[in-house]
Write a protein that holds these residues in place. Structure first.
Motif, PDB file in Angstrom:
ATOM      1  N   ALA A  41       1.807   7.705  -6.182  1.00  0.00           N
ATOM      2  CA  ALA A  41       0.773   8.723  -6.354  1.00  0.00           C
ATOM      3  C   ALA A  41       1.167  10.051  -5.706  1.00  0.00           C
ATOM      4  O   ALA A  41       0.736  11.115  -6.157  1.00  0.00           O
ATOM      5  CB  ALA A  41      -0.550   8.229  -5.762  1.00  0.00           C
ATOM      6  N   ARG A  42       1.977   9.995  -4.635  1.00  0.00           N
ATOM      7  CA  ARG A  42       2.353  11.216  -3.913  1.00  0.00           C
ATOM      8  C   ARG A  42       3.862  11.190  -3.616  1.00  0.00           C
ATOM      9  O   ARG A  42       4.288  10.957  -2.490  1.00  0.00           O
ATOM     10  CB  ARG A  42       1.538  11.286  -2.616  1.00  0.00           C
ATOM     11  CG  ARG A  42       1.737  12.551  -1.790  1.00  0.00           C
ATOM     12  CD  ARG A  42       0.999  13.743  -2.356  1.00  0.00           C
ATOM     13  NE  ARG A  42       1.364  14.949  -1.642  1.00  0.00           N
ATOM     14  CZ  ARG A  42       0.780  15.365  -0.505  1.00  0.00           C
ATOM     15  NH1 ARG A  42      -0.213  14.658   0.022  1.00  0.00           N
ATOM     16  NH2 ARG A  42       1.157  16.479   0.069  1.00  0.00           N
TER      17      ARG A  42
ATOM     18  N   LEU B 177       0.825  -1.215   0.000  1.00  0.00           N
ATOM     19  CA  LEU B 177       0.000   0.000   0.000  1.00  0.00           C
ATOM     20  C   LEU B 177       0.856   1.260   0.000  1.00  0.00           C
ATOM     21  O   LEU B 177       0.552   2.236  -0.705  1.00  0.00           O
ATOM     22  CB  LEU B 177      -0.917  -0.001   1.229  1.00  0.00           C
ATOM     23  CG  LEU B 177      -1.964  -1.115   1.303  1.00  0.00           C
ATOM     24  CD1 LEU B 177      -2.702  -1.061   2.636  1.00  0.00           C
ATOM     25  CD2 LEU B 177      -2.949  -1.002   0.146  1.00  0.00           C
ATOM     26  N   LEU B 178       1.944   1.241   0.776  1.00  0.00           N
ATOM     27  CA  LEU B 178       2.810   2.410   0.852  1.00  0.00           C
ATOM     28  C   LEU B 178       3.527   2.658  -0.474  1.00  0.00           C
ATOM     29  O   LEU B 178       3.693   3.811  -0.897  1.00  0.00           O
ATOM     30  CB  LEU B 178       3.826   2.229   1.979  1.00  0.00           C
ATOM     31  CG  LEU B 178       4.722   3.423   2.310  1.00  0.00           C
ATOM     32  CD1 LEU B 178       3.882   4.650   2.666  1.00  0.00           C
ATOM     33  CD2 LEU B 178       5.657   3.085   3.473  1.00  0.00           C
TER      34      LEU B 178
ATOM     35  N   VAL C   9       6.707  10.507   3.069  1.00  0.00           N
ATOM     36  CA  VAL C   9       8.001   9.895   2.780  1.00  0.00           C
ATOM     37  C   VAL C   9       8.409  10.371   1.389  1.00  0.00           C
ATOM     38  O   VAL C   9       7.888   9.891   0.391  1.00  0.00           O
ATOM     39  CB  VAL C   9       7.928   8.357   2.813  1.00  0.00           C
ATOM     40  CG1 VAL C   9       9.286   7.748   2.450  1.00  0.00           C
ATOM     41  CG2 VAL C   9       7.499   7.874   4.193  1.00  0.00           C
ATOM     42  N   PRO C  10       9.320  11.322   1.287  1.00  0.00           N
ATOM     43  CA  PRO C  10       9.729  11.812  -0.029  1.00  0.00           C
ATOM     44  C   PRO C  10      10.351  10.690  -0.864  1.00  0.00           C
ATOM     45  O   PRO C  10      11.327  10.059  -0.440  1.00  0.00           O
ATOM     46  CB  PRO C  10      10.756  12.904   0.291  1.00  0.00           C
ATOM     47  CG  PRO C  10      10.453  13.312   1.698  1.00  0.00           C
ATOM     48  CD  PRO C  10       9.973  12.064   2.377  1.00  0.00           C
ATOM     49  N   ALA C  11       9.787  10.451  -2.036  1.00  0.00           N
ATOM     50  CA  ALA C  11      10.299   9.380  -2.891  1.00  0.00           C
ATOM     51  C   ALA C  11      11.749   9.627  -3.288  1.00  0.00           C
ATOM     52  O   ALA C  11      12.505   8.678  -3.538  1.00  0.00           O
ATOM     53  CB  ALA C  11       9.420   9.251  -4.132  1.00  0.00           C
ATOM     54  N   ALA C  12      12.155  10.902  -3.333  1.00  0.00           N
ATOM     55  CA  ALA C  12      13.535  11.225  -3.707  1.00  0.00           C
ATOM     56  C   ALA C  12      14.533  10.588  -2.751  1.00  0.00           C
ATOM     57  O   ALA C  12      15.637  10.181  -3.156  1.00  0.00           O
ATOM     58  CB  ALA C  12      13.722  12.739  -3.740  1.00  0.00           C
ATOM     59  N   LEU C  13      14.178  10.473  -1.469  1.00  0.00           N
ATOM     60  CA  LEU C  13      15.083   9.859  -0.501  1.00  0.00           C
ATOM     61  C   LEU C  13      15.320   8.389  -0.814  1.00  0.00           C
ATOM     62  O   LEU C  13      16.426   7.870  -0.637  1.00  0.00           O
ATOM     63  CB  LEU C  13      14.510   9.991   0.921  1.00  0.00           C
ATOM     64  CG  LEU C  13      14.499  11.385   1.545  1.00  0.00           C
ATOM     65  CD1 LEU C  13      13.844  11.328   2.915  1.00  0.00           C
ATOM     66  CD2 LEU C  13      15.911  11.938   1.650  1.00  0.00           C
TER      67      LEU C  13
END
Length: 385
Positions: A224-225, A217-218, A230-234
């Motif tokens: 989607a966000r 789910l995460l 949790v910044p996807a860039a990290l």
């Protein structure tokens, strides 16, 4: 732009978190006797604190990112104060558990903010060293406070962190927040994930299944966000991921050995629990105090070098502990793993923070979460092995 907060105040803000982790070790029998229950039952006070710091680390880091340091400081102070009043005044187990959880939430936020506001490797080293030093001395300090003032006040020792709040507030009043909408769904998913991870050592099969479901789910939510809680860039930054992973591994090794060392020393020497506790204090203090120097000295070392150095140091400690039949060698082994974990936490936190860039607050929250989960998994894995 906020003024620089001096490193000693940051250390005072962060260090008392360790009182909630190791402090209750020697006072739990008194708590059990006063409450008319068993040790296993009152250990939920410690478990609740562990849940609080695990959940509070990413949540309060998110609050800092989106509402600024001042709001996050005041929120953490309110949580710690409420929790301290609860554990110090109400001798009823459900209230003690709730109060301990509140203190865990607040002190986790304090620690993450202290690390995100550390402006140099020396400042970061002092912050992480304070955590290790307080952790090594906290069982004895809590025992002395319990004897003098009662075991309930000993449970409120994490509130010492409140002494650092006024200085931090004065310096951080102008710290801006990131101008983005708060990701409530992401915060809920991360909270659920952390809660399930904390329960894995206790109820491994259902908790592991829950972790897998929440991870799916995460992952969908991150697509989607990507700029959410949790910044996807990290998660696409190799240095950050390696630093967090190594911090987790070092915490597993250190706290796993801390868990088994008393039994090994007792078997080899026949020492009393008090003698064992005093003996273990010195290698833990050595690791905590020396880590300040090590973090400063290795500040400009290549990342590949420090990525090898501290795991190798911990590995030597574990090998010595595994083959040793001498208490002196066991204590040396603990000193090495303690030095590796405390130093690695500081060094890798600096690298993770730099790699996080504009997502520094969120990055420090996730980095600290990795280390704290290692601290929770270490004793559980040691018990299984």
């Amino acid at each position: 732009m906020s003024a620089r907060i001096s490193a000693p105040w940051l250390a005072l803000l962060a260090g008392p978190l360790s009182f909630g982790i190791a402090g209750p070790l020697l006072i739990l029998p008194d708590a059990a006797a006063a409450l008319g229950t068993g040790i296993a039952t009152v250990t939920w006070i410690v478990t609740a604190f562990g849940w609080g710091i695990a959940v509070g680390t990413p949540l309060l880091a998110g609050l800092q990112s989106h509402r600024g340091v001042r709001t996050a400081l005041l929120t953490c102070a309110a949580l710690v104060l409420a929790g301290a009043i609860a554990v110090a005044t109400v001798p009823w187990l459900p209230v003690l558990i709730a109060g301990s959880a509140l203190q865990g939430l607040g002190t986790a936020g304090f620690t993450t903010m202290a690390m995100s506001l550390a402006g140099s490797a020396r400042a970061m080293g002092l912050v992480t060293s304070s955590l290790a030093v307080v952790g090594s001395a906290s069982p004895l300090i809590a025992d002395l406070v319990g004897d003098a003032l009662g075991w309930q006040l000993a449970l409120a020792l994490p509130a010492v962190s409140l002494l650092g709040v006024p200085a931090a507030l004065r310096s951080a009043a102008g710290t801006p927040a990131e101008p983005s909408r708060f990701d409530l769904a992401g915060a809920i998913l991360v909270t659920a994930m952390v809660t399930a991870l904390v329960l894995v050592p206790h109820f491994w099969l259902p908790a592991a299944i829950t972790v897998a479901v929440i991870a799916v789910l995460l992952a969908g939510h991150l697509r989607a966000r990507p700029d959410g809680f949790v910044p996807a860039a990290l998660l696409r930054t190799p240095v950050f991921l390696i630093a967090a992973g190594l911090a987790f591994a070092l915490a597993v090794a250190n706290f796993g050995l801390v868990y088994v060392l008393p039994r090994l020393l007792t078997e080899q020497t026949g020492w009393t629990s008090g003698e064992v506790g005093l003996a273990i204090l010195w290698p833990l203090l050595f690791g905590g105090l020396m880590s300040y120097v090590v973090v400063a000295v290795t500040a400009k070392a290549p990342f590949r070098a420090v990525a090898v150095l501290f795991p190798a140091l911990a590995a030597v400690g574990l090998v010595l502990a595994g083959v040793s039949v001498s208490p002196a060698v066991l204590l040396i082994a603990q000193a090495l793993t303690s030095l590796a974990a405390a130093s690695g936490q500081g060094v890798y936190a600096v690298r993770a923070g730099d790699a996080a860039g504009s997502h520094r607050a969120a990055g420090m929250g996730l980095f600290n979460l990795a280390y704290l989960l290692g601290a929770a998994f270490g004793p559980a894995l040691a018990a299984l092995l």
